[in-house]
Every structure is written in structure tokens, then in C-alpha cells.
Write an enzyme that holds these catalytic residues in place. Structure first.
Site, PDB file in Angstrom:
ATOM      1  N   ARG A  56      -1.525 -14.042  -6.071  1.00  0.00           N
ATOM      2  CA  ARG A  56      -2.452 -13.197  -6.836  1.00  0.00           C
ATOM      3  C   ARG A  56      -2.255 -11.740  -6.418  1.00  0.00           C
ATOM      4  O   ARG A  56      -2.737 -11.310  -5.378  1.00  0.00           O
ATOM      5  CB  ARG A  56      -3.899 -13.643  -6.597  1.00  0.00           C
ATOM      6  CG  ARG A  56      -4.216 -14.980  -7.200  1.00  0.00           C
ATOM      7  CD  ARG A  56      -5.613 -15.455  -6.854  1.00  0.00           C
ATOM      8  NE  ARG A  56      -6.640 -14.467  -7.181  1.00  0.00           N
ATOM      9  CZ  ARG A  56      -7.939 -14.725  -7.195  1.00  0.00           C
ATOM     10  NH1 ARG A  56      -8.370 -15.949  -6.888  1.00  0.00           N
ATOM     11  NH2 ARG A  56      -8.816 -13.787  -7.500  1.00  0.00           N
ATOM     12  N   ASP A  58      -2.530  -7.630  -6.364  1.00  0.00           N
ATOM     13  CA  ASP A  58      -3.626  -6.673  -6.494  1.00  0.00           C
ATOM     14  C   ASP A  58      -3.374  -5.698  -7.641  1.00  0.00           C
ATOM     15  O   ASP A  58      -2.269  -5.628  -8.196  1.00  0.00           O
ATOM     16  CB  ASP A  58      -3.777  -5.870  -5.187  1.00  0.00           C
ATOM     17  CG  ASP A  58      -4.280  -6.719  -4.037  1.00  0.00           C
ATOM     18  OD1 ASP A  58      -4.907  -7.762  -4.294  1.00  0.00           O
ATOM     19  OD2 ASP A  58      -4.041  -6.333  -2.869  1.00  0.00           O
ATOM     20  N   TYR A 119       8.570 -10.182  -1.225  1.00  0.00           N
ATOM     21  CA  TYR A 119       8.188  -8.910  -1.820  1.00  0.00           C
ATOM     22  C   TYR A 119       9.187  -7.831  -1.425  1.00  0.00           C
ATOM     23  O   TYR A 119       9.855  -7.934  -0.390  1.00  0.00           O
ATOM     24  CB  TYR A 119       6.811  -8.466  -1.321  1.00  0.00           C
ATOM     25  CG  TYR A 119       5.636  -9.174  -1.953  1.00  0.00           C
ATOM     26  CD1 TYR A 119       4.952  -8.604  -3.030  1.00  0.00           C
ATOM     27  CD2 TYR A 119       5.184 -10.395  -1.462  1.00  0.00           C
ATOM     28  CE1 TYR A 119       3.860  -9.233  -3.602  1.00  0.00           C
ATOM     29  CE2 TYR A 119       4.095 -11.034  -2.040  1.00  0.00           C
ATOM     30  CZ  TYR A 119       3.433 -10.444  -3.103  1.00  0.00           C
ATOM     31  OH  TYR A 119       2.356 -11.078  -3.667  1.00  0.00           O
ATOM     32  N   ARG A 207       1.062  -4.371   2.343  1.00  0.00           N
ATOM     33  CA  ARG A 207       0.854  -2.922   2.294  1.00  0.00           C
ATOM     34  C   ARG A 207       0.355  -2.370   3.628  1.00  0.00           C
ATOM     35  O   ARG A 207       0.630  -1.219   3.962  1.00  0.00           O
ATOM     36  CB  ARG A 207      -0.106  -2.573   1.156  1.00  0.00           C
ATOM     37  CG  ARG A 207       0.530  -2.800  -0.200  1.00  0.00           C
ATOM     38  CD  ARG A 207      -0.252  -2.133  -1.308  1.00  0.00           C
ATOM     39  NE  ARG A 207      -1.456  -2.852  -1.649  1.00  0.00           N
ATOM     40  CZ  ARG A 207      -2.599  -2.288  -2.007  1.00  0.00           C
ATOM     41  NH1 ARG A 207      -2.712  -0.960  -2.025  1.00  0.00           N
ATOM     42  NH2 ARG A 207      -3.633  -3.014  -2.340  1.00  0.00           N
TER      43      ARG A 207
END
Length: 282
Positions: A56, A58, A119, A207
């Protein structure tokens, strides 16, 4: 899965700029909401078929290799299977594309069967800024970055740890994760790309890790600092959650078909670190 249903795997990508994340929200534009609405329309159904997603994302985060599944009634799938991709292409907005829609193998679950998510976070440190054509996918960092120092610091974060220091806590959720890869490379175009792979990620984990490592790369912190923050186990005010637009979900990995069901069962178990009491993980 309900009797009489077919589980369909969807492979998709999207530009996250104008979305309030993946998960459907009543008053905001989301990726899940757009795809579920499109599915309902193209199958001429009176109900919404809920999607389950591998990761999921952001608000503002992009995806090139996202995976989801949806359970459709057998008659709906039989009628629309051959035309579903083309019809979705005509109905979906241009910042979402579904590339594959195929019947999933037995035991497949987009979320729980995954063995890793990969990622990429892209950063530009050129004194003049970021190429305007890349500005929606590359963060500008206005200090020169030492990639070797960032890789040295990244090595101390690999393995299974409680990443509470780099995650936004959620009630009832563990912050124990296995970080499989964290590597920085400067490309010929000068863009510095972090490849981050783990079995799963907790909220804001990528992040936050990038934010800490940028501080190492620009010389504000020594290479051993991110690992010390990890070991402390609490949020450090010096760790900044970098902006979402530099982050892209590139790939979701799954085991061989015969191992899918076992992996789904394993992933549902709440993890603890070796030697820790069962209730100490969250």
C-alpha cells in the site's frame, strides 16, 4: 476466496503524483478507488470487487511493478477475461495502467504470498537542480553526496531487525522486518539511485532510511550513525522522512507456485526477534 470465484492477478503501474495513496478513501482520489470503479464499470457489475495489493503506497509514491488480486465470480471472469485489459485501458485514467490480468495459481495472495518488495529512490545532487523532465520522480538534494559513505552506512542496516526507529508505528502492527538489500549507485546521468529490498516494509520505512543516509552522504553524520539509530529503537528527530515523489515500487517477488500457500500462511504470523518475549515486538 468465496466458492464460485476466480482469483485474478493484476500487474500494474501508476504515477502517484495526483493520488492520495493506494487505499480507497471516500473523498479523495486513490489508485484502489480508480481501479475498483473501472472494474465495476467494464464488467457491468452492480457491486464493487475489492482489491488486495502487495504494497500500500503512500500519497505521491509511484509504482512500476505493483501487484494486486481481485476475486471475480466465475461467470464474470469467463465473460470478460479476453477483453478485460483493453477495456480497462479505455476506462482507466492515463496515470494508471494494468499490464496483465491473469487467473492466479492456487494459493496466490498478492499481499501475503510475496517474499520481497523492491523499491528505488532517486536523488539528484547537481548544483543546478533536477532535469525538469524528471522532477516528478527525482528528489533534489542541494549538497553533494558521497555514494561510498552511503553504502558503508547502509551495510549496517541489513538483516532482520526491529525498524521502530525508522517506522511510523501502527496499533497492533510489528516493526520487525528483514532488509535484504540497500545499495546506492550513481548513474551516468548523475542521478543517485537507492535500491531497497525487504520481505515487507512498515509505514515510512524506506523514506526514513533514505533520509538518514542522505545525512551521511552529505557529511552531516558519520557512516555509523544510521545503525546506532536503529539499535536505539526509537524515532530520532534528526531522521527526516524524505518527500514521496522520489520513491517508486519497482518489483514484487513471489515464490514458485507450489510454495505460494505456505508463504501466505507464514507471512500472517506476527514476528518477534530471536530471544525476545512474544509480546515485545510492537
Amino acid at each position: 476466496m468465496e466458492a464460485g470465484s476466480v482469483r485474478v492477478r493484476l500487474d500494474l503501474s501508476y504515477d502517484g503524483k495526483d493520488f492520495s495513496g493506494w487505499a480507497r478513501q471516500a473523498t479523495r482520489r486513490t489508485v484502489q478507488g480508480e481501479i475498483e470503479d473501472a472494474l465495476r464499470t467494464v464488467t457491468r457489475s452492480s457491486r464493487t470487487y475489492d482489491l488486495t495489493v502487495a504494497g500500500r503506497t503512500d500519497a505521491g509514491v509511484h509504482a512500476r511493478g505493483q501487484v494486486a488480486h481481485v476475486d471475480l465470480p466465475e461467470d464474470v471472469w469467463a465473460e470478460h477475461a479476453d477483453k478485460l485489459l483493453r477495456r480497462l485501458a479505455g476506462r482507466l485514467p492515463h496515470d494508471i495502467r494494468v499490464w496483465k490480468a491473469e487467473e492466479a495459481p492456487a494459493g496466490f495472495n498478492a499481499r501475503f504470498a510475496a517474499v520481497y518488495r523492491r523499491y528505488a529512490y532517486r536523488v539528484g545532487d547537481h548544483v543546478g537542480g533536477v532535469d525538469p523532465l524528471l522532477r516528478g520522480h527525482v528528489l533534489w538534494h542541494d549538497w553533494p553526496l558521497d555514494v561510498d559513505a552511503m553504502n558503508e552506512a547502509s551495510a549496517g542496516l541489513l538483516g532482520e531487525h526491529d525498524f521502530a526507529a525508522y517506522c511510523k508505528r501502527r496499533e497492533g502492527a510489528t516493526t520487525i522486518r528483514t532488509l535484504q538489500k540497500l545499495e546506492w549507485v550513481r548513474g551516468d546521468d548523475g542521478i543517485v539511485t537507492a535500491t531497497v529490498r525487504a520481505d515487507a516494509f512498515c509505514h515510512n520505512m524506506v523514506r526514513s532510511l533514505v533520509g538518514a543516509l542522505l545525512f551521511v552522504g552529505d557529511g552531516h553524520r558519520p557512516p555509523e550513525w544510521p545503525a546506532k539509530v536503529l539499535a536505539a529503537g526509537v524515532r530520532d528527530s534528526a531522521v527526516h522522512v524524505v518527500r514521496p515523489h522520489g520513491l517508486t515500487l519497482e518489483e514484487v517477488g513471489y515464490p514458485a507456485d507450489a510454495l505460494l500457500a505456505a508463504r501466505s500462511r507464514e507471512a500472517r504470523n506476527k514476528r518477534t526477534l530471536p530471544g525476545a518475549p512474544p509480546d515485545s515486538c510492537c
